[in-house]
Design a protein around this motif. Sequence first.
Motif, PDB file in Angstrom:
ATOM      1  N   MET A 176      -1.298 -15.941   5.831  1.00 40.48           N
ATOM      2  CA  MET A 176      -1.677 -14.892   5.089  1.00 40.48           C
ATOM      3  C   MET A 176      -0.416 -14.726   4.120  1.00 40.48           C
ATOM      4  SD  MET A 176      -2.105 -10.556   6.609  1.00 40.48           S
ATOM      5  CE  MET A 176      -3.364 -10.783   6.901  1.00 40.48           C
ATOM      6  N   ASP A 177      -0.744 -14.183   3.134  1.00 40.12           N
ATOM      7  CA  ASP A 177      -0.135 -13.668   2.279  1.00 40.12           C
ATOM      8  C   ASP A 177      -0.106 -12.243   1.949  1.00 40.12           C
ATOM      9  OD1 ASP A 177       0.954 -13.038  -0.212  1.00 40.12           O
ATOM     10  OD2 ASP A 177       0.254 -13.692  -1.462  1.00 40.12           O
ATOM     11  N   ILE A 178       0.952 -11.402   2.850  1.00 38.67           N
ATOM     12  CA  ILE A 178       0.731 -10.711   2.675  1.00 38.67           C
ATOM     13  C   ILE A 178       1.500  -9.729   1.886  1.00 38.67           C
ATOM     14  CG2 ILE A 178       2.701  -8.159   4.195  1.00 38.67           C
ATOM     15  CD1 ILE A 178       1.597  -9.951   6.386  1.00 38.67           C
ATOM     16  N   ALA A 179       0.956  -9.663   0.747  1.00 45.17           N
ATOM     17  CA  ALA A 179       1.875  -9.373  -0.401  1.00 45.17           C
ATOM     18  C   ALA A 179       0.579  -9.239  -0.978  1.00 45.17           C
ATOM     19  CB  ALA A 179       2.447 -10.279  -1.639  1.00 45.17           C
ATOM     20  N   GLU A 202      -2.257  -9.670   0.469  1.00 49.45           N
ATOM     21  CA  GLU A 202      -2.683  -8.137   1.333  1.00 49.45           C
ATOM     22  C   GLU A 202      -3.004  -6.972   1.567  1.00 49.45           C
ATOM     23  OE1 GLU A 202      -5.923  -7.387   4.342  1.00 49.45           O
ATOM     24  OE2 GLU A 202      -5.536  -9.099   3.227  1.00 49.45           O
ATOM     25  N   LYS A 203      -1.819  -6.640   1.211  1.00 53.23           N
ATOM     26  CA  LYS A 203      -1.347  -4.892   1.188  1.00 53.23           C
ATOM     27  C   LYS A 203      -0.826  -4.668  -0.367  1.00 53.23           C
ATOM     28  CE  LYS A 203       3.124  -4.950   2.618  1.00 53.23           C
ATOM     29  NZ  LYS A 203       4.662  -4.633   2.565  1.00 53.23           N
TER      30      LYS A 203
END
Length: 76
Positions: free
Chosen positions: A1-4, A6-7
């Motif tokens: 998952m690409d955290i940035a 998704e945020k």
Amino acid sequence: MDIAAEKARLKEEIDKVTDPTVLLQIRELLEHTEDTLLTPEQIKMVEERRAEYLTNPESGIDSEDLDEEIRKRYGF
């Protein structure tokens, strides 16, 4: 998952929210990320059962057998 990513997506969605109840639910979720619905005793039980399973994985039952046992015992 690409955290940035998704945020960023979540921020965009939150900006669209107009229902104060939804915003309160989001705030509650963010403020209590470390909370659990389990009691310390339940957590200990889960940890013990996990350790038992890791020691002897064959001691458990599969989900189909569990479903059948629940149906027999509780009528679900």
